[in-house]
Design a protein around this motif. Structure first.
Motif, short mmCIF file in Angstrom:
data_model
loop_
_atom_site.label_atom_id
_atom_site.label_comp_id
_atom_site.label_asym_id
_atom_site.label_seq_id
_atom_site.Cartn_x
_atom_site.Cartn_y
_atom_site.Cartn_z
N UNK A 110 -31.66 62.31 -100.58
CA UNK A 110 -31.56 62.90 -101.92
C UNK A 110 -30.50 63.99 -102.05
N UNK A 111 -29.76 64.28 -100.97
CA UNK A 111 -28.76 65.36 -101.04
C UNK A 111 -27.52 64.92 -101.81
N UNK A 112 -26.95 65.87 -102.55
CA UNK A 112 -25.67 65.62 -103.23
C UNK A 112 -24.49 66.00 -102.35
N UNK A 113 -24.76 66.93 -101.42
CA UNK A 113 -23.70 67.45 -100.55
C UNK A 113 -24.26 67.59 -99.14
N UNK A 114 -23.48 67.14 -98.15
CA UNK A 114 -23.82 67.43 -96.75
C UNK A 114 -22.71 68.32 -96.20
N UNK A 115 -23.09 69.51 -95.74
CA UNK A 115 -22.12 70.41 -95.12
C UNK A 115 -22.29 70.30 -93.61
N UNK A 116 -21.17 70.17 -92.90
CA UNK A 116 -21.25 69.93 -91.47
C UNK A 116 -20.14 70.69 -90.76
N UNK A 117 -20.31 70.94 -89.46
CA UNK A 117 -19.20 71.52 -88.70
C UNK A 117 -18.29 70.37 -88.27
N UNK A 118 -18.82 69.45 -87.46
CA UNK A 118 -18.00 68.33 -86.98
C UNK A 118 -18.25 67.05 -87.76
N UNK A 119 -17.32 66.11 -87.63
CA UNK A 119 -17.49 64.79 -88.24
C UNK A 119 -18.77 64.17 -87.69
N UNK A 120 -19.67 63.72 -88.57
CA UNK A 120 -20.90 63.11 -88.08
C UNK A 120 -20.62 61.86 -87.24
N UNK A 121 -21.50 61.61 -86.28
CA UNK A 121 -21.37 60.43 -85.41
C UNK A 121 -21.61 59.18 -86.26
N UNK A 122 -21.23 57.98 -85.74
CA UNK A 122 -21.50 56.75 -86.50
C UNK A 122 -22.98 56.68 -86.89
N UNK A 123 -23.23 56.35 -88.12
CA UNK A 123 -24.62 56.28 -88.60
C UNK A 123 -25.15 57.62 -89.05
N UNK A 126 -21.73 58.46 -103.42
CA UNK A 126 -21.20 59.49 -104.30
C UNK A 126 -21.45 60.90 -103.80
N UNK A 127 -22.28 61.04 -102.76
CA UNK A 127 -22.51 62.38 -102.20
C UNK A 127 -21.23 62.89 -101.55
N UNK A 128 -21.11 64.21 -101.44
CA UNK A 128 -19.92 64.80 -100.81
C UNK A 128 -20.27 65.23 -99.39
N UNK A 129 -19.37 64.93 -98.46
CA UNK A 129 -19.55 65.34 -97.06
C UNK A 129 -18.35 66.21 -96.71
N UNK A 130 -18.61 67.45 -96.31
CA UNK A 130 -17.50 68.40 -96.11
C UNK A 130 -17.63 69.02 -94.72
N UNK A 131 -16.53 68.97 -93.94
CA UNK A 131 -16.56 69.56 -92.61
C UNK A 131 -15.21 69.44 -91.92
N UNK A 132 -15.19 69.74 -90.63
CA UNK A 132 -13.97 69.58 -89.83
C UNK A 132 -14.00 68.13 -89.33
N UNK A 133 -13.12 67.29 -89.85
CA UNK A 133 -13.26 65.85 -89.63
C UNK A 133 -12.38 65.29 -88.52
N UNK A 134 -11.46 66.11 -87.98
CA UNK A 134 -10.59 65.65 -86.90
C UNK A 134 -10.06 64.24 -87.23
N UNK A 135 -9.30 64.11 -88.33
CA UNK A 135 -9.02 62.77 -88.87
C UNK A 135 -7.88 62.00 -88.20
N UNK A 136 -6.99 62.72 -87.47
CA UNK A 136 -5.82 62.01 -86.94
C UNK A 136 -6.25 60.97 -85.90
N UNK A 137 -5.82 59.73 -86.11
CA UNK A 137 -6.15 58.65 -85.17
C UNK A 137 -7.62 58.23 -85.25
N UNK A 138 -8.31 58.64 -86.29
CA UNK A 138 -9.74 58.33 -86.40
C UNK A 138 -10.07 57.50 -87.65
N UNK A 139 -9.11 56.71 -88.10
CA UNK A 139 -9.33 55.90 -89.31
C UNK A 139 -10.55 55.00 -89.17
#
Ligand code: NAD
Length: 379
Positions: free
Chosen positions: A67-80, A88-101
């Motif tokens: 039921x959350x509209x927003x998940x705030x996190x430090x690291x990118x959540x693990x698979x699942x 439509x919920x927002x997930x905001x954190x340090x996502x370390x996106x390079x090479x992680x498509x």
């Protein structure tokens, strides 16, 4: 609007995305905040402290996310790790996106929108949201404290009846946010400090902290800063000249702290094994770039390696070694950004997808990868 914080699943991550004082602010703005039980413990924030500030405690991750509209996190959540969030919920954190498509594409399948805080533009308006600065500043401080703890000698000069202890010579490589704080900390402890960087702007900043600037200042150096204020990757010719200069300087140092990074690229290799061996036994090197491949040959993540009596300290997540302080600043960075995504009138999520902060940080919009870093090549 319901904001959730779950326990970080990476065992090496003691930070938490919201601290109790920031919960109080968000509750004051009309949000409902749900914290998974124990999420803040490693950062010194108990369930009771969160509750006192108006949060609800959830017994399990799934309960926090439901039921959350927003998940705030430090690291990118693990698979699942986003299962149970609504589309439509927002997930905001340090996502370390390079090479992680692939990983981010997998998370996107839940239909959420994902924002990477480390892509926040370094503009005045976004300074309060700048997680790279808030965390690097603490890491730079802690790197020197870790070096001092491993060093078998004193940092300051001490003149005693029994004799004089000479001051330690400390050399900081990379004078960005972490490096400048490392210089200031080493100076406060009484070391004689020098520093190097490839960006000309850093020369004055180093000098203003009372440290000596050491660098190859050729034509390439004069143009080594991108329009975003970051370092460019230097040519092989420059690297050779730099290595020669550094080799002679490093041999005279007691403590070296390396912080050099290039966005989206492996960390530049600045210290070779030959340079390490040229230092006196008992010297200490702290490699803050170890997680990005390391500036120092032989540095190993989360280990202190000894090479001919020289210690190479490779702690990963150095900001996390000050989890209470780093979480406090990180939570403020997150809530400042989140407030730009909420309508002041309705107190509901209202993302302006044309806002430059959103454009810079949004990796995924409603389940679709949209940022060039994570967009499939044929999209
Ligand atoms: P960073 O973490 O990307 O890199 C650390 C330092 O390593 C940088 O100073 C970089 O120039 C240096 N470096 C890279 N390659 C090197 C090499 N081969 N040899 C030596 N040094 C090397 O940098 P950062 O700390 O994030 O800072 C980047 C820039 O952003 C700086 O100009 C900083 O002043 C600026 N900044 C601006 C704001 C703002 O305006 N809001 C906030 C924070 C930082």
């Amino acid at each position: 609007m319901r904001i959730a914080v779950a326990k970080e699943t990476d065992p090496g991550e003691p930070r938490v995305a919201l601290t109790p004082d920031v919960v109080k602010r968000l509750v004051g703005l009309g949000a409902e905040v749900v914290i998974e039980s124990g999420a803040g413990l490693k950062a010194g924030a108990t369930d009771a402290a969160y509750k006192d500030m108006g949060a609800t405690i959830a017994g399990a991750r799934s309960q926090a996310l439901s039921g959350a509209d927003v998940l705030l996190t430090v690291r990118r959540p693990a698979p699942g790790g986003l299962d149970g969030l609504k589309p439509g919920a927002l997930v905001i954190g340090i996502m370390d996106p390079y090479g992680r498509s692939a990983e981010i594409g997998e998370l996107a399948k839940t239909g959420v929108s994902i924002f990477a805080m480390e892509l926040m533009p370094r503009i005045t308006r976004a300074q309060v949201m700048d997680v790279l600065s808030s965390q690097a500043n603490l890491a730079g401080y802690r790197a020197v404290i870790d070096a001092a703890a491993e060093f078998g000698r004193a940092f300051p000069q001490m003149m005693t009846a029994a004799g004089t202890v000479p001051p330690a010579r400390a050399f900081v490589m990379g004078a960005g946010v972490a490096g400048l704080q490392a210089i200031a900390t080493a100076r406060r402890l009484g070391a004689m400090v020098s520093a190097t960087d490839v960006r000309p702007a850093s020369k004055e900043q180093v000098a203003s902290l009372g440290a000596k600037f050491v660098a190859v200042e050729d034509d390439e150096f004069k143009q080594a800063e991108t329009s975003g204020g970051y370092a460019k990757e230097m040519s092989d010719g420059y690297k050779a000249k730099q290595a020669e200069l550094i080799a002679s300087h490093i041999a005279k140092q007691d403590v070296v702290v390396t912080t050099a990074l290039i966005p989206g690229r492996p960390a530049p290799r600045l210290v070779t094994t030959a340079m390490v061996k040229s230092m006196k036994p008992g010297s200490v090197i702290v490699d803050l770039a170890v997680e990005r491949g390391g500036n120092v040959e032989g540095a190993v993540a989360d280990q202190v390696v000894e090479v001919e009596g020289v210690k190479i300290v490779g702690y990963a997540n150095v900001a996390g070694r000050l989890a209470a302080s780093s979480s406090a600043l990180y939570a403020k960075n997150l809530s400042a950004f989140l407030e730009t995504l909420i309508s002041k009138e309705t107190k509901q999520i209202a993302v302006d997808w044309d806002d430059e902060l959103v454009k810079a940080t949004a990796l995924v919009k409603d389940g679709t990868p949209i940022h060039p870093i994570v967009k499939p090549a044929d999209a």
